[in-house]
Design a protein around this motif. Structure first.
Motif, mmCIF file in Angstrom:
data_model
loop_
_atom_site.group_PDB
_atom_site.id
_atom_site.type_symbol
_atom_site.label_atom_id
_atom_site.label_comp_id
_atom_site.label_asym_id
_atom_site.label_seq_id
_atom_site.Cartn_x
_atom_site.Cartn_y
_atom_site.Cartn_z
ATOM 1 N N HIS A 25 -8.135 -7.021 -0.540
ATOM 2 C CA HIS A 25 -7.653 -6.040 0.422
ATOM 3 C C HIS A 25 -8.788 -5.421 1.240
ATOM 4 O O HIS A 25 -9.950 -5.436 0.840
ATOM 5 C CB HIS A 25 -6.902 -4.924 -0.312
ATOM 6 C CG HIS A 25 -7.729 -4.232 -1.346
ATOM 7 N ND1 HIS A 25 -7.957 -4.776 -2.592
ATOM 8 C CD2 HIS A 25 -8.405 -3.044 -1.329
ATOM 9 C CE1 HIS A 25 -8.724 -3.964 -3.301
ATOM 10 N NE2 HIS A 25 -9.013 -2.907 -2.555
ATOM 11 N N ASP A 28 -7.662 -0.493 4.831
ATOM 12 C CA ASP A 28 -6.408 -0.115 5.484
ATOM 13 C C ASP A 28 -5.226 -0.969 5.033
ATOM 14 O O ASP A 28 -4.136 -0.882 5.618
ATOM 15 C CB ASP A 28 -6.550 -0.199 7.009
ATOM 16 C CG ASP A 28 -6.871 -1.611 7.494
ATOM 17 O OD1 ASP A 28 -7.317 -2.446 6.663
ATOM 18 O OD2 ASP A 28 -6.694 -1.880 8.694
ATOM 19 N N SER A 29 -5.409 -1.790 4.014
ATOM 20 C CA SER A 29 -4.324 -2.667 3.562
ATOM 21 C C SER A 29 -3.187 -1.855 2.932
ATOM 22 O O SER A 29 -3.413 -0.815 2.310
ATOM 23 C CB SER A 29 -4.846 -3.675 2.536
ATOM 24 O OG SER A 29 -5.771 -4.565 3.111
ATOM 25 N N ASP A 30 -1.960 -2.369 3.100
ATOM 26 C CA ASP A 30 -0.796 -1.747 2.470
ATOM 27 C C ASP A 30 -0.879 -1.905 0.958
ATOM 28 O O ASP A 30 -1.554 -2.781 0.427
ATOM 29 C CB ASP A 30 0.492 -2.422 2.951
ATOM 30 C CG ASP A 30 0.750 -2.202 4.431
ATOM 31 O OD1 ASP A 30 -0.027 -1.484 5.072
ATOM 32 O OD2 ASP A 30 1.732 -2.778 4.934
ATOM 33 N N TRP A 31 -0.108 -1.054 0.265
ATOM 34 C CA TRP A 31 0.159 -1.227 -1.158
ATOM 35 C C TRP A 31 1.562 -1.824 -1.262
ATOM 36 O O TRP A 31 2.531 -1.202 -0.828
ATOM 37 C CB TRP A 31 0.096 0.113 -1.901
ATOM 38 C CG TRP A 31 -1.296 0.678 -1.988
ATOM 39 C CD1 TRP A 31 -1.970 1.356 -1.016
ATOM 40 C CD2 TRP A 31 -2.171 0.609 -3.112
ATOM 41 N NE1 TRP A 31 -3.222 1.712 -1.445
ATOM 42 C CE2 TRP A 31 -3.371 1.267 -2.747
ATOM 43 C CE3 TRP A 31 -2.069 0.058 -4.381
ATOM 44 C CZ2 TRP A 31 -4.455 1.382 -3.613
ATOM 45 C CZ3 TRP A 31 -3.154 0.186 -5.246
ATOM 46 C CH2 TRP A 31 -4.328 0.828 -4.866
ATOM 47 N N ASP A 32 1.670 -3.026 -1.796
ATOM 48 C CA ASP A 32 2.956 -3.710 -1.912
ATOM 49 C C ASP A 32 3.453 -3.607 -3.346
ATOM 50 O O ASP A 32 2.829 -4.139 -4.275
ATOM 51 C CB ASP A 32 2.824 -5.191 -1.525
ATOM 52 C CG ASP A 32 2.435 -5.374 -0.067
ATOM 53 O OD1 ASP A 32 2.917 -4.596 0.774
ATOM 54 O OD2 ASP A 32 1.646 -6.291 0.220
ATOM 55 N N TRP A 75 9.745 1.160 3.676
ATOM 56 C CA TRP A 75 8.365 1.359 4.123
ATOM 57 C C TRP A 75 8.055 2.835 4.023
ATOM 58 O O TRP A 75 8.684 3.666 4.694
ATOM 59 C CB TRP A 75 8.186 0.878 5.557
ATOM 60 C CG TRP A 75 8.356 -0.601 5.732
ATOM 61 C CD1 TRP A 75 7.662 -1.594 5.120
ATOM 62 C CD2 TRP A 75 9.297 -1.253 6.592
ATOM 63 N NE1 TRP A 75 8.097 -2.831 5.531
ATOM 64 C CE2 TRP A 75 9.112 -2.655 6.446
ATOM 65 C CE3 TRP A 75 10.266 -0.806 7.484
ATOM 66 C CZ2 TRP A 75 9.862 -3.583 7.136
ATOM 67 C CZ3 TRP A 75 11.018 -1.729 8.168
ATOM 68 C CH2 TRP A 75 10.811 -3.112 8.002
ATOM 69 N N ARG A 77 5.016 6.057 3.843
ATOM 70 C CA ARG A 77 3.647 6.475 4.138
ATOM 71 C C ARG A 77 3.384 7.708 3.286
ATOM 72 O O ARG A 77 3.990 8.759 3.496
ATOM 73 C CB ARG A 77 3.458 6.770 5.628
ATOM 74 C CG ARG A 77 2.007 7.101 5.991
ATOM 75 C CD ARG A 77 1.778 6.988 7.489
ATOM 76 N NE ARG A 77 1.759 5.603 7.923
ATOM 77 C CZ ARG A 77 0.681 4.832 7.916
ATOM 78 N NH1 ARG A 77 -0.469 5.307 7.476
ATOM 79 N NH2 ARG A 77 0.731 3.597 8.335
ATOM 80 N N THR A 81 -1.146 6.803 3.582
ATOM 81 C CA THR A 81 -1.314 5.444 3.074
ATOM 82 C C THR A 81 0.008 4.685 3.124
ATOM 83 O O THR A 81 1.021 5.172 2.621
ATOM 84 C CB THR A 81 -1.809 5.480 1.608
ATOM 85 O OG1 THR A 81 -3.057 6.157 1.554
ATOM 86 C CG2 THR A 81 -1.971 4.066 1.069
ATOM 87 N N PRO A 82 0.035 3.495 3.746
ATOM 88 C CA PRO A 82 1.281 2.711 3.789
ATOM 89 C C PRO A 82 1.589 2.072 2.442
ATOM 90 O O PRO A 82 0.725 1.430 1.832
ATOM 91 C CB PRO A 82 1.001 1.651 4.858
ATOM 92 C CG PRO A 82 -0.481 1.511 4.879
ATOM 93 C CD PRO A 82 -1.058 2.839 4.489
ATOM 94 N N VAL A 83 2.805 2.282 1.969
ATOM 95 C CA VAL A 83 3.266 1.718 0.707
ATOM 96 C C VAL A 83 4.595 1.020 0.960
ATOM 97 O O VAL A 83 5.528 1.633 1.486
ATOM 98 C CB VAL A 83 3.441 2.805 -0.375
ATOM 99 C CG1 VAL A 83 3.905 2.170 -1.687
ATOM 100 C CG2 VAL A 83 2.146 3.575 -0.586
ATOM 101 N N ASP A 84 4.683 -0.248 0.606
ATOM 102 C CA ASP A 84 5.912 -1.021 0.801
ATOM 103 C C ASP A 84 6.616 -1.215 -0.531
ATOM 104 O O ASP A 84 6.000 -1.662 -1.506
ATOM 105 C CB ASP A 84 5.609 -2.390 1.414
ATOM 106 C CG ASP A 84 4.958 -2.299 2.778
ATOM 107 O OD1 ASP A 84 5.075 -1.231 3.411
ATOM 108 O OD2 ASP A 84 4.324 -3.284 3.193
#
Length: 268
Positions: A25, A28-32, A75, A77, A81-84
């Motif tokens: 990662h 700035d990578s998402d957390w999936d 989706w 935030r 932090t973006p979390v999917d």
């Protein structure tokens, strides 16, 4: 978050996936987070939990809301932090895994997956993911199985490389008509299929199109400069019939080279 999610009715486990699980990662990578459920997950409870984490209403798509294969999710935030959240039907994952062990797979139409959604992605996600919550130990048991790549699936995906030849042949017909769109689609499909076949030959799970070409190009038996050659062909396919035909001829040569290497690899 994973600890709270498993209290939602229907959710039986949570798995960290994507680049965060693989350690590739960026900051700035998402957390999936894969939310594995059985039956019908309580979407209203998921929405309430999402609002607790974000401080604002968050739409949550139930099973099938995001398409036949990606399923559903949300989706979020959280503190910027973006979390999917991505729903996964555990029984369906188990059924796909059983098919994979028999050398059977599907490729379904799915928004967000221009090469199609390849069903081996389901067990592959577990194989490379990190278990965060697992109420009954089911995910751990299934993950342990998926750590060994099934030889029947390997054989089937390698044999599936025939489609690359078929796609290039179709592109050759469209090149004479100057049909750039069809030529580009056919060649993209051909190289996507080859990436799947190369990765399978080396027993590497392929989860989606993103990064697949680069991953395939790093394999020990990949053609020299494989990714750069594909980039050149797709990035400069041409506009006129002569230009398109020349690109297709080059693509056919690259496909033949890859298939020869695949034949060598599967003999070992």
């Amino acid at each position: 978050m994973a600890g709270a999610l498993v209290y939602v009715p229907g959710v039986v486990g949570v798995v960290l996936g994507g680049s965060r699980a693989r350690g590739t990662h960026r900051p700035d990578s998402d957390w999936d987070l894969g939310l594995y459920y059985r039956g019908e997950p309580d979407v209203a409870a998921l929405a309430a939990l999402a609002e607790d984490f974000t401080g604002e209403p968050v739409p949550v798509a139930g099973p099938g809301g995001w398409g036949p294969w990606v399923d559903g999710g949300a989706w979020l935030r959280v503190d910027g932090t973006p979390v999917d959240w991505i729903l996964r039907d555990l029984d369906r994952v188990g059924a796909v895994w059983a098919d994979c062990r028999q050398g059977r797979y599907e490729v379904g139409i799915q928004p967000g997956h221009p090469l199609g959604f390849w069903s081996p992605c389901y067990p592959g996600e577990l194989a490379v993911g990190r278990l965060l919550s697992d109420t009954e130990g089911e995910l751990a048991a299934l993950q342990e199985q998926t750590r060994t790549y099934p030889e029947p699936l390997r054989k089937a995906l390698v044999e599936g490389a025939w489609e690359a030849d078929f796609s290039v042949a179709a592109a050759a017909k469209s090149a004479t008509a100057g049909d750039t769109l069809h030529v580009a689609l056919c060649l993209s499909r051909a190289f996507g299929v080859l990436a799947q076949s190369l990765l399978a030959a080396h027993r590497v799970w392929c989860l989606n199109e993103k990064g697949a070409l680069a991953a395939a190009a790093r394999l020990p038996n990949a053609p020299q400069d494989f990714a750069a050659r594909v980039d050149a062909l797709l990035g400069g396919a041409g506009r006129t019939p002569d230009q398109l035909a020349a690109t297709v001829r080059s693509a056919a040569g690259l496909v033949a080279e890859v298939r020869a290497r695949l034949a060598d690899e599967t003999r070992t």
